[in-house]
Every structure is written in C-alpha cells, then in structure tokens.
Design a protein around this motif. Structure first.
Motif, PDB file in Angstrom:
ATOM      1  N   LEU A 443      33.013  -3.490  61.679  1.00  0.00           N
ATOM      2  CA  LEU A 443      33.533  -4.011  60.411  1.00  0.00           C
ATOM      3  C   LEU A 443      35.055  -3.930  60.328  1.00  0.00           C
ATOM      4  O   LEU A 443      35.714  -4.938  60.039  1.00  0.00           O
ATOM      5  CB  LEU A 443      32.866  -3.306  59.232  1.00  0.00           C
ATOM      6  N   PHE A 467      26.878   0.125  61.278  1.00  0.00           N
ATOM      7  CA  PHE A 467      27.394  -0.237  59.959  1.00  0.00           C
ATOM      8  C   PHE A 467      27.533   0.971  59.046  1.00  0.00           C
ATOM      9  O   PHE A 467      28.522   1.120  58.320  1.00  0.00           O
ATOM     10  CB  PHE A 467      26.486  -1.286  59.323  1.00  0.00           C
ATOM     11  N   MET A 471      30.792   1.581  56.691  1.00  0.00           N
ATOM     12  CA  MET A 471      30.469   0.542  55.717  1.00  0.00           C
ATOM     13  C   MET A 471      31.356   0.610  54.486  1.00  0.00           C
ATOM     14  O   MET A 471      31.466  -0.372  53.732  1.00  0.00           O
ATOM     15  CB  MET A 471      28.999   0.611  55.304  1.00  0.00           C
ATOM     16  N   LEU A 474      33.836  -2.210  53.442  1.00  0.00           N
ATOM     17  CA  LEU A 474      33.592  -3.374  52.586  1.00  0.00           C
ATOM     18  C   LEU A 474      34.630  -3.402  51.470  1.00  0.00           C
ATOM     19  O   LEU A 474      35.069  -4.475  51.037  1.00  0.00           O
ATOM     20  CB  LEU A 474      32.184  -3.324  51.993  1.00  0.00           C
ATOM     21  N   CYS A 485      32.132 -12.081  57.343  1.00  0.00           N
ATOM     22  CA  CYS A 485      30.690 -12.082  57.105  1.00  0.00           C
ATOM     23  C   CYS A 485      30.056 -10.991  57.954  1.00  0.00           C
ATOM     24  O   CYS A 485      30.076 -11.064  59.194  1.00  0.00           O
ATOM     25  CB  CYS A 485      30.074 -13.437  57.455  1.00  0.00           C
ATOM     26  N   VAL A 486      29.521  -9.979  57.305  1.00  0.00           N
ATOM     27  CA  VAL A 486      28.866  -8.870  57.999  1.00  0.00           C
ATOM     28  C   VAL A 486      27.384  -9.191  58.128  1.00  0.00           C
ATOM     29  O   VAL A 486      26.726  -9.505  57.135  1.00  0.00           O
ATOM     30  CB  VAL A 486      29.044  -7.551  57.221  1.00  0.00           C
ATOM     31  N   VAL A 488      24.060  -7.345  59.260  1.00  0.00           N
ATOM     32  CA  VAL A 488      23.453  -6.070  59.628  1.00  0.00           C
ATOM     33  C   VAL A 488      22.076  -6.342  60.197  1.00  0.00           C
ATOM     34  O   VAL A 488      21.175  -6.807  59.483  1.00  0.00           O
ATOM     35  CB  VAL A 488      23.354  -5.120  58.419  1.00  0.00           C
ATOM     36  N   ALA A 529      25.958  -4.122  49.269  1.00  0.00           N
ATOM     37  CA  ALA A 529      27.020  -5.126  49.311  1.00  0.00           C
ATOM     38  C   ALA A 529      27.291  -5.692  47.922  1.00  0.00           C
ATOM     39  O   ALA A 529      28.449  -5.877  47.529  1.00  0.00           O
ATOM     40  CB  ALA A 529      26.636  -6.242  50.282  1.00  0.00           C
ATOM     41  N   ALA A 536      25.681 -11.396  48.987  1.00  0.00           N
ATOM     42  CA  ALA A 536      24.747 -10.747  49.907  1.00  0.00           C
ATOM     43  C   ALA A 536      23.408 -11.449  49.867  1.00  0.00           C
ATOM     44  O   ALA A 536      22.956 -11.911  48.812  1.00  0.00           O
ATOM     45  CB  ALA A 536      24.586  -9.275  49.560  1.00  0.00           C
ATOM     46  N   SER A 559      31.227 -11.014  52.752  1.00  0.00           N
ATOM     47  CA  SER A 559      29.806 -11.243  52.495  1.00  0.00           C
ATOM     48  C   SER A 559      28.987 -10.392  53.454  1.00  0.00           C
ATOM     49  O   SER A 559      29.507  -9.871  54.449  1.00  0.00           O
ATOM     50  CB  SER A 559      29.455 -12.721  52.660  1.00  0.00           C
ATOM     51  N   LEU A 560      27.701 -10.281  53.127  1.00  0.00           N
ATOM     52  CA  LEU A 560      26.802  -9.502  53.980  1.00  0.00           C
ATOM     53  C   LEU A 560      25.442 -10.155  54.023  1.00  0.00           C
ATOM     54  O   LEU A 560      24.916 -10.581  52.985  1.00  0.00           O
ATOM     55  CB  LEU A 560      26.688  -8.063  53.466  1.00  0.00           C
ATOM     56  N   HIS A 562      21.674  -9.151  55.424  1.00  0.00           N
ATOM     57  CA  HIS A 562      20.843  -8.036  55.903  1.00  0.00           C
ATOM     58  C   HIS A 562      19.578  -8.616  56.528  1.00  0.00           C
ATOM     59  O   HIS A 562      18.775  -9.252  55.841  1.00  0.00           O
ATOM     60  CB  HIS A 562      20.513  -7.127  54.715  1.00  0.00           C
TER      61      HIS A 562
END
Length: 605
Positions: A443, A467, A471, A474, A485-486, A488, A529, A536, A559-560, A562
């Motif tokens: 990240l 992460f 984290m 963020l 853009c993460v 995970v 997030a 998210a 953004s994230l 998952h």
C-alpha cells in the motif's frame, strides 16, 4: 572556484534548498521533535516540495521507494529520533536489497548533548549511535557536526545514492545542526554530481559479441538492473538481433513486453515453465543486472532454472561484486546495463530482423514452450470455481486496467501470483519488494507510485496478512488524495507459509487466522475502507471482480476491493515450477529425504 553566491541558511534550510535544486518534488514522514526544524523548513517551500503525511515511519520509506521505482527519481523520507528512526529500518532494507535510491533523514540529539542519553539516544557503546543500526542496509550514512559541513555532505550523499548501483542513504542530523545557521554555498549539480554511464571494456564487449554470434540457443536474463538503467529498449533490440528469448526475475519484469514473441517470461521457483526450460537449456546466457538470487535461480539446483556450466555465462552488471558471485562467468562486462547493451549491439552489427529469427527451429521451440505454459495458466486463471482461485482474481483485476497500469505487490501469495500471471507490457509498471519480499510494502509503495505517475492507474494487490501490516496508510492515501485501488485477496491466513510448511514438514502450524473455537476469521475489509471514507466493494463471483475494480478506479479517489479467494493449497497459490531450498528437519523423514535429494543437485554444495 565557487558554485554560487554564499547564503545564510539554517541547517534545515540547507537540506531543503539542496533538495529543491535537485528537483525533488515530494517528502514523506511523520513530524517529531527530532526533525521539526526540517518540517518547518519544508513549510516554507511548499511551492516546490509537497510533504505527505504517513501513519507509520516504515511507510515513509516504502512510499519513497515506490516513487523511485515508478519514476527513477528520488523523494525524501524523514523521521524523528529513536523509535521513529528505527521504524524505518525494514524500509531501508527493502530499498537496499532492490537497489532503490531513497534518501532518509533522521533526527539526532544536539551535538552538545551527545552521550547523556537524552532524546531517545543510543549511547551505551558510542554516543548518538542510532545510525549504526542502519549500517547493513544503507550504501553510506553521515552524521555531520557542523552546519557548514552540510553542503559537502549532501552532495556526497546524493552521489553515493545515485551513482553506480543505486541504493538508500542516511543523514542522521543533530537538532542543533538543523537549527543553527551558517554562510554556505550550495553545490551546483552540474559541477558536482557523478553523471554518465560506466561502459564495459571494449575488448570484453568484443569477446561477448563473438560468443553470442556462435550461440545456437542464446537466452537473455533481465534483472532489476535492466529496469534501473532504463535498458528495456536495448534488451528488446538485443533479443530481436539474436532471436533470443528474454526471461525475467521478480524485478526484471517489464524489460520486454510480455506479449512479445521473444518474451520467455519469468524464471525461478514460482515462475513460468517456459522461462525455466529456456534458461536451463541455453548454450549462452547473457545476464543483465541480475543477482542470481535463490528464488530466481531455483536455489542453484542444476538443470532446474540454470545449467552453468555447460551453459556459458556473459554477466553484465554495474557492481563488480556481483560478477561470478553465484556462477562462473565466461565474459564479465562491468558497467551500466544500457551502455553495455548499446556497445554490444554495435559490436554485433545488424541482423536479419524478425523474419529471420521467426524462421528458425529455435523460435519454433520458444513459441511452443510459451503456448504450453499459457495452456497451463488457464487451469487456475480460467477457473469458474467459487470461492475463486487467486489466479482468476488476478486475471480479473488486470482486465479492468489499461496496459500502462502499475501493479504493486509485497510478500505472500499475491506477489508470486502477480509475477507469474500478470502480463506486464511496459517497464516500471511491475513494482514488488522482490529481494527482501517485505510485508507491508504494497500500500505505501503504491501511494508513492501514484504520486510519481498521477495519470496512471495504480493497483496495490496484496494478501490480507500484507495489508493488515500497513492498512493504516489508507489514511495517507486519503490525505494525499492519491487514487490508489487496493485489492485485498483474502484467504484468512499466512497461506504462502502454510504451503511451504506442508511441503517441507508435512503439517502446518499457526498459519490460519482462527478464533479459539476454530472458526476462520477475517475482518470486513470493505467496511474498514468505508470507515476511512473511501469507495469499497466486495465481489463474490469471479465475473464480478473486473467490474468492481473498474468502478473503484472510476471513483477517482482511494478505493478498496475485498476479494475472498480459495485457500486450498492445491489451487491457492502460483504454480510451483522450480525449486527452493528450505531445510526440512530429520524428524520428518519423508520430507527430509526429498529435501536432501534436491540439495544434492545444487551447484553450490
């Protein structure tokens, strides 16, 4: 002869003005009493240097590291004294192993207070001893005692950082040296910096050219040095001149467009079958900026990735210490990768071009091996199973991106999966903590890459374990307004380690994230997030991943996404294509015997 007119500046102002003169546009860190003169000086130069707030000092260095990898230009990392400084060591280790240029400034006790144990000082062996912790992970470090020493120290540090094999440097700056002033002349970069490219000896170039002319199965091995030297065009030109495939290490991805018909793809333990097959059967190998690490060389097990000898090795490297370190060389080319390849191409002269190499039986073999590997890739990457395979998730993430998107990975299964499956089209778009394989890198390094390339899509593809280590950044992404853009890829555990334990021990220990009742546990990363105020999503079906990533990127801010992925070891990770030597204990006789059989074939025994 003076460089310019003398000016009265504080130590902190000298540092900041020096950075402005070198075109440094960003700094990252956490303010503290040990560095508050630096942050005060940065405040006056907000028009030139933008300061990024991070939530952990480790991240400041990772951020500067990612910035350099994406742009080839340094940015400053800074911290306070004591624990703030110590928190950066893992970041500096990552940069040192991967030859990344990161300048770090840490605070230090006032010179007249040294040895009294004030301000978090290490003083039991030597006063102001904090920098010695960094000695193994920096090219050099400095601890000036006078303000008027700073111009000299700064240009020496800058030269050390960027010349030859790049690497991180440390300036441990006493608080009084930051605060006091002196009449100084700032060094002129045009007259003080070590510029230009070191060229290999001409007779060695001719010897290498003769060897390559006679080669029937040449292979080019591109390492991180090919990217650092910006030698990707020359790597591709040499491949086309010789009709030779290019195989790449972790940090060499991007040295050739992986859709090119001479892209032999990756080598090593978790790599491509075609890359290992081509490298292991070459009659001549030319290595470009490659250290031959265990991961890239399959722990030197003969015939798995390399067979040196009988393969003859031409090794091009800026660092003489790397020449012959892990394999004997036929021709040593000590010099810059780009300059060396330019000279080698000139010595070889013109070739027959694509039409000529495509007509050869060797190219037919390269093409066949590539197609066989791509068919193997489909087994996991094309799976429609739910929970989805990580391979399928990575494919879907890439489908949502442009060809010039930057993907960043740290340690764990996503690192190997992206290396093995992400189709890298351009240089400086695959960033990974390769040699050190640092967790928590992804990240913050992605934020740095986004600052370096604001018009690019930047994806931070990480496992849940990676992460969770950083984290909190963020918040740094939100504060810096970087639209990273993460993604995970959540498998509720240290599944990379679990797979290794199963292989070498036949059982696993403490690699699953479980509650006392045995239930698997993962936090709701999408909810986390959203708590940071960012877009998210949590797609479930494989076909939903690319649209979710597309919407995340289109949100215009951090953004994230998952994604729960399959944790079954049979399909969880990248394909095992090479060999990695991790000792298996004698109290597990079956695994121990298998390990000993592999070790017996290692060339370094």
């Amino acid at each position: 002869m003076s460089d310019a007119t003398p000016r009265s500046l504080t130590g902190a102002q000298i540092v900041v003005e020096f950075l402005v003169g070198r075109g440094v546009g960003f700094a990252a860190g956490i303010p503290g009493h040990g560095c508050w003169a630096i942050t005060d000086a940065l405040l006056d130069r907000m028009d030139q240097i933008r300061t990024i707030q991070v939530m952990h000092e480790q991240s400041a260095v990772h951020l500067a590291d990612g910035y350099f990898r994406a742009s080839g230009q340094p940015m400053l990392a800074f911290t306070s004294i004591g624990p703030g400084a110590m928190n950066t060591v893992v970041g500096m280790g990552t940069a040192y192993v991967d030859s990344t240029a990161v300048p770090l400034i840490t605070g230090s006790p006032h010179t007249y207070m040294r040895g009294h144990g004030v301000l978090q000082e290490f003083d039991r062996r030597h006063h102001a001893d904090n920098p010695r912790v960094f000695e193994p992970v920096v090219k050099e470090w400095w601890q000036p005692s006078r303000v008027d020493d700073l111009p000299f120290v700064l240009h020496r540090a800058w030269n050390a950082m960027l010349s030859g094999r790049p690497g991180p440097v440390l300036l441990d700056l006493p608080m009084d040296v930051q605060a006091e002033s002196a009449e100084v002349v700032l060094p002129d970069p045009d007259r003080r910096e070590a510029r230009g490219r070191v060229r290999p000896a001409a007779d060695d170039i001719e010897r290498a050219a003769d060897l390559l002319r006679a080669a029937k199965r040449p292979v080019i091995v591109a390492g991180g040095g090919a990217i650092l030297a910006e030698a990707w065009a020359e790597v591709t030109a040499l491949a086309e001149r010789l009709g030779a495939p290019v195989v790449t290490t972790w940090n060499g991805k991007g040295a050739i467009d992986e859709t090119h018909d001479l892209a032999g793809l990756t080598i090593g333990d978790t790599a491509s079958t075609c890359g290992n097959a081509l490298a292991s059967t070459a009659d001549v190998l030319i290595s470009v900026g490659n250290r031959f690490t265990d991961w890239s060389a399959s722990s030197y097990r003969k015939g798995v990735t390399f067979s040196i000898p009988p393969s003859k090795l031409i090794q091009l490297d800026i660092d003489p210490r790397e020449i012959g370190k892990n394999y004997p060389v036929e021709v040593a080319l000590v010099g810059d990768a780009r300059a060396g390849l330019t000279d080698l191409l000139a010595a070889l002269g013109p070739g027959g071009g694509a039409a000529a190499y495509r007509a050869t039986p060797y190219f037919a073999e390269i093409d066949r091996l590539r197609r066989e590997w791509l068919e193997q890739v489909e087994i996991k990457s094309g799976s429609d199973a739910t929970p989805m395979t990580m391979a399928r998730a990575v494919r879907e993430v890439q489908r949502a991106t442009r060809d010039d998107a930057i993907v960043v990975t740290g340690a764990g299964l996503p690192q190997g999966m992206v290396k093995q499956r992400w189709v890298t089209r351009q240089p400086r778009t695959h960033l990974t903590s390769g040699g050190f394989s640092t967790m928590g890198f992804t990240l913050p390094a992605a934020i740095g890459a986004q600052l370096a390339q604001p018009d690019r899509q930047v994806l931070a593809v990480c496992g849940d374990g990676d992460f969770l280590q950083t984290m909190q950044e963020l918040q740094a992404a939100v504060l810096a307004a970087t639209p990273v853009c993460v993604v995970v890829l959540d498998n509720s555990g240290w599944i990379s380690i679990k797979g290794g334990q199963q292989t070498f021990f036949g059982r696993t220990a403490w690699t699953d994230f479980t509650t006392p009742d045995g239930s698997l546990y993962s936090p709701d990363f999408a909810a986390i997030a959203r708590a940071f105020g960012i877009h998210a999503e949590q797609p479930v079906a494989p076909d939903d991943v690319a649209p979710a990533v597309g919407r995340a990127i289109a949100s215009g801010g951090p953004s994230l996404v998952h994604v729960k992925v399959d944790r079954d070891l049979a399909v969880a990770g990248p394909d095992k294509t090479g060999w990695w030597d991790a000792p298996s204990p004698a109290n597990h006789p079956e695994q121990h015997a298998r390990w000993l059989a592999g070790v017996a074939e290692e060339q370094h025994r």
